[in-house]
Each structure stands twice: as structure tokens, then as C-alpha cells.
Design an enzyme around this catalytic site. Structure first.
Site, PDB file in Angstrom:
ATOM      1  N   LYS A 142     -69.346  16.391  49.012  1.00  0.00           N
ATOM      2  CA  LYS A 142     -67.998  15.854  48.771  1.00  0.00           C
ATOM      3  C   LYS A 142     -67.178  16.820  47.939  1.00  0.00           C
ATOM      4  O   LYS A 142     -65.987  16.998  48.158  1.00  0.00           O
ATOM      5  CB  LYS A 142     -68.107  14.488  48.080  1.00  0.00           C
ATOM      6  CG  LYS A 142     -66.876  13.640  48.243  1.00  0.00           C
ATOM      7  CD  LYS A 142     -67.111  12.195  47.837  1.00  0.00           C
ATOM      8  CE  LYS A 142     -67.693  11.366  48.960  1.00  0.00           C
ATOM      9  NZ  LYS A 142     -67.880   9.963  48.605  1.00  0.00           N
ATOM     10  N   LYS A 199     -47.866 -14.672  58.699  1.00  0.00           N
ATOM     11  CA  LYS A 199     -49.293 -14.940  58.520  1.00  0.00           C
ATOM     12  C   LYS A 199     -49.977 -15.131  59.877  1.00  0.00           C
ATOM     13  O   LYS A 199     -49.450 -15.850  60.744  1.00  0.00           O
ATOM     14  CB  LYS A 199     -49.435 -16.210  57.674  1.00  0.00           C
ATOM     15  CG  LYS A 199     -50.860 -16.536  57.315  1.00  0.00           C
ATOM     16  CD  LYS A 199     -50.947 -17.841  56.547  1.00  0.00           C
ATOM     17  CE  LYS A 199     -52.397 -18.217  56.343  1.00  0.00           C
ATOM     18  NZ  LYS A 199     -52.573 -19.616  56.023  1.00  0.00           N
ATOM     19  N   LYS A 256     -63.672  18.119  49.309  1.00  0.00           N
ATOM     20  CA  LYS A 256     -62.422  17.793  48.609  1.00  0.00           C
ATOM     21  C   LYS A 256     -61.773  19.043  48.008  1.00  0.00           C
ATOM     22  O   LYS A 256     -60.589  19.022  47.657  1.00  0.00           O
ATOM     23  CB  LYS A 256     -62.678  16.785  47.480  1.00  0.00           C
ATOM     24  CG  LYS A 256     -63.323  15.495  47.931  1.00  0.00           C
ATOM     25  CD  LYS A 256     -62.312  14.468  48.355  1.00  0.00           C
ATOM     26  CE  LYS A 256     -63.019  13.208  48.851  1.00  0.00           C
ATOM     27  NZ  LYS A 256     -62.104  12.157  49.242  1.00  0.00           N
ATOM     28  N   ASN A 283     -61.415  -3.442  47.684  1.00  0.00           N
ATOM     29  CA  ASN A 283     -62.825  -3.206  47.371  1.00  0.00           C
ATOM     30  C   ASN A 283     -63.125  -3.691  45.958  1.00  0.00           C
ATOM     31  O   ASN A 283     -62.244  -4.216  45.273  1.00  0.00           O
ATOM     32  CB  ASN A 283     -63.173  -1.721  47.549  1.00  0.00           C
ATOM     33  CG  ASN A 283     -62.307  -0.847  46.662  1.00  0.00           C
ATOM     34  OD1 ASN A 283     -62.375  -0.925  45.449  1.00  0.00           O
ATOM     35  ND2 ASN A 283     -61.461  -0.017  47.285  1.00  0.00           N
TER      36      ASN A 283
HETATM   37  N1  CTP Z   1     -59.988   9.615  47.451  1.00  0.00           N
HETATM   38  C1  CTP Z   1     -58.639   9.833  47.672  1.00  0.00           C
HETATM   39  N2  CTP Z   1     -58.042   9.377  48.790  1.00  0.00           N
HETATM   40  C2  CTP Z   1     -58.748   8.720  49.733  1.00  0.00           C
HETATM   41  C3  CTP Z   1     -60.140   8.494  49.534  1.00  0.00           C
HETATM   42  C4  CTP Z   1     -60.726   8.945  48.378  1.00  0.00           C
HETATM   43  O1  CTP Z   1     -57.984  10.433  46.802  1.00  0.00           O
HETATM   44  N3  CTP Z   1     -58.147   8.305  50.833  1.00  0.00           N
HETATM   45  C5  CTP Z   1     -60.615  10.173  46.248  1.00  0.00           C
HETATM   46  C6  CTP Z   1     -61.233   9.163  45.298  1.00  0.00           C
HETATM   47  O2  CTP Z   1     -60.315   8.788  44.275  1.00  0.00           O
HETATM   48  C7  CTP Z   1     -62.403   9.949  44.702  1.00  0.00           C
HETATM   49  C8  CTP Z   1     -62.813  10.852  45.837  1.00  0.00           C
HETATM   50  O3  CTP Z   1     -61.680  10.972  46.697  1.00  0.00           O
HETATM   51  O4  CTP Z   1     -61.998  10.788  43.643  1.00  0.00           O
HETATM   52  C9  CTP Z   1     -64.002  10.375  46.638  1.00  0.00           C
HETATM   53  O5  CTP Z   1     -63.845   9.029  47.010  1.00  0.00           O
HETATM   54  P1  CTP Z   1     -65.011   8.269  47.777  1.00  0.00           P
HETATM   55  O6  CTP Z   1     -64.555   6.891  48.096  1.00  0.00           O
HETATM   56  O7  CTP Z   1     -66.301   8.446  47.034  1.00  0.00           O
HETATM   57  O8  CTP Z   1     -65.192   9.137  49.066  1.00  0.00           O
HETATM   58  P2  CTP Z   1     -64.421   9.239  50.414  1.00  0.00           P
HETATM   59  O9  CTP Z   1     -63.519  10.407  50.364  1.00  0.00           O
HETATM   60  O10 CTP Z   1     -63.777   7.942  50.726  1.00  0.00           O
HETATM   61  O11 CTP Z   1     -65.604   9.553  51.421  1.00  0.00           O
HETATM   62  P3  CTP Z   1     -66.758   8.576  51.999  1.00  0.00           P
HETATM   63  O12 CTP Z   1     -66.133   7.236  52.189  1.00  0.00           O
HETATM   64  O13 CTP Z   1     -67.182   9.235  53.220  1.00  0.00           O
HETATM   65  O14 CTP Z   1     -67.855   8.558  50.963  1.00  0.00           O
END
Ligand code: CTP
Length: 413
Positions: free
Chosen positions: A352, A298, A356, A219
Site C-alpha cells: 500500500k 426514498k 499510494k 463504515n
Molecule cells: N484513502 C483515501 N481515499 C480513498 C481510500 C483510502 O485517501 N478513496 C486513504 C486512507 O485515508 C488511508 C489510505 O488511503 O490513509 C489507505 O486506506 P485503506 O482503506 O487502508 O486502503 P484502500 O486504499 O481503501 O485499499 P484496500 O481497500 O484495497 O485495502
């Protein structure tokens, strides 16, 4: 050229920049430029030996002030430059500090203006930073090490040296730190030590989920925010481990770095690092899914126009796992999550945070932050919401560290 933008970070600070003799004087010129850009007022003081390596004219042009060399300078109305300079200064940094200059300091000598003002500085108020620079044999000599030890015991902040190619052609320890590293040291000496003794683990940057040996999914996270937080935590006195995804960024000085590629790698590194940590800050943009199968070779086009069909499995939620661990639940590990959203920032952030299980969640708009040098943050916790308005990521990182320190210690930093 510095890769870090220090603009405004030392606004209002008055720094005496002292140069003693050494080939590294050219780095002091760059440091002077960075200090001025950061908003500091810089008064340069040079020894006679320093003037053989770089001219006062260069330093005057960069600092915008006449350089002082002699203690017998009748431009000073009272002819007491050593008193005037040190009473007006917020910090003194000697860079390069030669072996001879360090020996003078160790003995409390005052034969030249620079040594004299170091002796005359009000010790309780004006920090003295020493950036040594010399040949590796001179550095390793017991006399130099003894003098450095004495100077540190006498209250100076003796900085380390780099290891590598030296001006004399030899290779080893004794290179002066780089101007950017010296900036970090100066900023740290003005920063309240709000996280002293705290062990902080930070994740930063994107993960990379391999499809085949040459391709993968990732990303747009640049890691800038996470790296800035690592730097700010270090400046606040913390012991910092930075677990970095796939980004090519310089490691902030004093930070221990662990490089990882995939979300699974990151999880392994995090679980091991948080075992004895006090604070976990999850700033990484972790990929939510990874390809179910990693192709050993590949993937090739076969000319038929058929595209490969990938299936995915969900990656573990690293933050949620840590936040629900016994140490975090017992209050021994303070967890901070980030939320990268594209809409409904407030509602998504609240949801969130609950999902979390973290006490503090830092929300931002993904497309408005990824790759940029600035950002705006919304902090969500039990107390409610706190907005940190748009600013540089380095400035925001400092504010965030202050907010975290306040919540961890219960005391305003
Ligand atoms: N994060 C994590 N492990 C994952 C996904 C996210 O530890 N597999 C952590 C990120 O580092 C951040 C938080 O969770 O601190 C939120 O990440 P974000 O990408 O905003 O959200 P997601 O949990 O991926 O949820 P969504 O994609 O539904 O927004």
C-alpha cells in the site's frame, strides 16, 4: 464528566493548582480530579476569596493533600511555603483567575500566598498558566485587558475564555475554560514543540455515501485515532486543520475543523487545505465506492419481495492524489497514509505504501482498532518497520507525531 481519558498522561508531574475567588471554583474541583487521574501530584493553594466559593475540605479530599491558604502556615518547617512550593513544582495553574487576582499579578503584589508564589516562581523553569473567569463587563473592561496584557508580557501563559451563559445570568465572554480544555493546555506545556510553525492537515472518521435521502453506506471508523492525532499535533505546536467525516466528536481545542460527509466532499476539502500545508496525515476511512445514482426520493418496498440493485462507482483515492501532487513530489508536503487491514499486515502495508506513493505508512488491523480506545501500529518507511505496541490512541498519537516530526525536521524531538 470528561469524554477524554487522560489516565497516566501526567505521571510524575507536580502541579500547583491555585484557586482565586469566582463561581468557577467548582470547575477547579473537576480539574483536580482529572489531574490526579492523569497521575499528577497536585498541591492546591487557595485565596481567602476562593474559600468562600468552595471549601478547602473538598479540594483536600480530591487532591489527597492539605490545602494551603496562608503564607503564615507553621505546618511548613521553614514557614516559606512560597519558596518550597515553587521549587518543587513543574507547573502552576491559577483557575479561576479573578479580575482582582490578575490585577495583583500585573502589579507584582504578594499580599496572599497564591500571588506570592506566582511572584516567587523560577520563571525559566516553571510555567504559569492563568485561566481567567469573570463577568463579561469585567472581562471587557480596559483595566482587565491591560492587566492581562501585562501578565502575558511578564511571562505567564494567559489562556482564553469561553463565550456563553455566565453564573450572573448574563451572556458573553468571560466563562472559564472547561476542565478538559485546561488539561489539554497543561499537557501541551509539557510537550516538546516539535511541530512549531508547521501546518498540518489531518483527515479522520468515516465517509458516508448516500443511496437515497435517508440511507447510505459507511463504515465502523470512530475517528478516535485521527482526532487524537489532531490533538497531539496541536500540543506539539502545529497549526492544525482537521477534516472530519461523519462522527460526533468534540473538536480538540485549538484545532480548525471542517466537517464533510462523502468522499467527494472530503477530497474537495483536502485539496484546498493542503495547498499551503507542510504535512498531510490521512487517517480517514474513506469509502472506496459510492452508489452510481443517488435516488432523489426514498427507495420504497413494493411488496413483491424484489430488492433494489445498486451499482457503484469508485471514489477518488484522496491520499494517492495528494501524494502524487507536485508539492508532495518536490518534498514540500510530507504525506502520511494509514492502512486498515484484516490480514497480512506487513505485506499489505508495504504494497500500500508503494501504491499510494507516501514516505510513511501507518498500518493497523481494522477490526482491532475501529471504535476502541487503544490500538497497535506498524510504521513502514524507507528505513524499514517500527512497531508502536498496543497503547491508548492518545499515547500512540503522540508517539506518531514524534516520529513524523523527526522525519520532517531530520532532528530527534
Ligand atoms: N484513502 C483515501 N481515499 C480513498 C481510500 C483510502 O485517501 N478513496 C486513504 C486512507 O485515508 C488511508 C489510505 O488511503 O490513509 C489507505 O486506506 P485503506 O482503506 O487502508 O486502503 P484502500 O486504499 O481503501 O485499499 P484496500 O481497500 O484495497 O485495502
Amino acid at each position: 464528566m470528561s469524554s477524554v481519558d487522560f489516565t497516566g498522561e501526567l505521571t510524575g508531574r507536580r502541579v500547583v493548582l491555585g484557586l482565586s475567588g469566582g463561581a468557577a471554583c467548582f470547575k477547579a474541583a473537576e480539574l483536580c480530579r482529572l489531574l490526579i487521574k492523569a497521575g499528577a501530584t497536585v498541591q492546591v493553594v487557595m485565596t481567602e476569596a476562593a474559600c468562600r466559593f468552595i471549601t478547602p475540605v473538598t479540594m483536600q479530599a480530591l487532591s489527597g493533600r492539605p490545602v494551603l491558604v496562608s503564607q503564615w502556615d507553621d505546618r511548613e518547617p521553614n514557614d516559606m511555603a512560597h519558596i518550597n512550593l515553587t521549587r518543587e513544582a513543574d507547573a502552576i495553574i491559577v483557575t479561576p483567575a479573578s479580575a482582582d487576582f490578575i490585577a495583583q499579578l500585573a502589579q507584582g503584589r504578594a499580599g496572599e500566598l497564591l500571588a506570592l508564589l506566582c511572584l516567587a516562581r523560577p520563571m525559566a523553569r516553571v510555567p504559569l498558566l492563568i485561566a481567567p473567569s469573570m463577568n463579561r463587563e469585567m472581562w471587557a473592561h480596559p483595566a482587565t485587558q491591560r492587566n492581562l496584557h501585562q501578565v502575558a508580557r511578564d511571562g505567564a501563559n494567559v489562556l482564553g475564555v469561553g463565550d456563553g451563559e455566565q453564573a450572573c445570568g448574563e451572556v458573553g465572554e468571560g466563562r472559564m475554560l472547561e476542565p478538559e480544555e485546561l488539561m489539554g493546555e497543561l499537557i501541551a506545556c509539557f510537550t516538546p514543540q516539535s511541530l512549531i510553525g508547521q501546518r498540518v492537515v489531518i483527515t479522520a472518521g468515516p465517509t458516508f455515501e448516500a443511496i437515497d435521502p435517508v440511507r447510505g453506506l459507511t463504515n465502523l471508523s470512530s475517528g478516535k485515532m485521527g482526532f487524537a492525532i489532531a490533538s497531539a499535533a496541536c500540543e506539539a505546536g502545529a497549526d492544525v486543520t482537521l477534516i472530519a467525516g461523519t462522527v460526533a466528536r468534540a473538536t480538540p481545542r485549538g484545532v480548525e475543523r471542517v466537517d464533510v460527509v462523502s468522499a467527494l466532499d472530503m477530497q474537495t476539502a483536502v485539496v484546498s487545505a493542503v495547498a499551503d500545508a507542510d504535512i498531510f496525515i490521512s487517517a480517514a476511512a474513506v469509502a472506496d465506492w459510492r452508489p452510481a445514482d443517488l435516488a432523489e426520493q426514498k427507495l420504497k418496498k413494493d411488496g413483491s419481495g424484489h430488492v433494489p440493485h445498486l451499482t457503484f462507482v469508485e471514489n477518488p483515492d484522496i491520499l494517492s492524489g495528494v501524494a502524487h501532487s507536485p508539492r508532495a513530489q518536490a518534498g514540500d508536503l510530507f504525506c502520511v497514509g494509514f492502512a486498515a487491514e484484516t490480514e497480512n499486515l506487513r505485506a499489505n502495508a508495504q504494497a500500500k505504501r508503494a501504491r499510494k506513493g507516501v514516505p510513511l505508512l501507518v498500518a493497523n488491523i481494522g477490526p482491532a482498532t475501529f471504535g476502541r480506545d487503544d490500538n497497535a501500529l506498524l510504521l513502514v518507511d524507507d528505513e524499514g518497520e517500527t512497531e508502536l505496541p498496543r497503547a491508548s490512541k492518545r499515547a500512540l498519537a503522540r508517539q506518531l507525531i514524534t516520529e513524523i516530526a523527526r522525519r520532517v525536521s531530520g532532528v530527534d524531538a
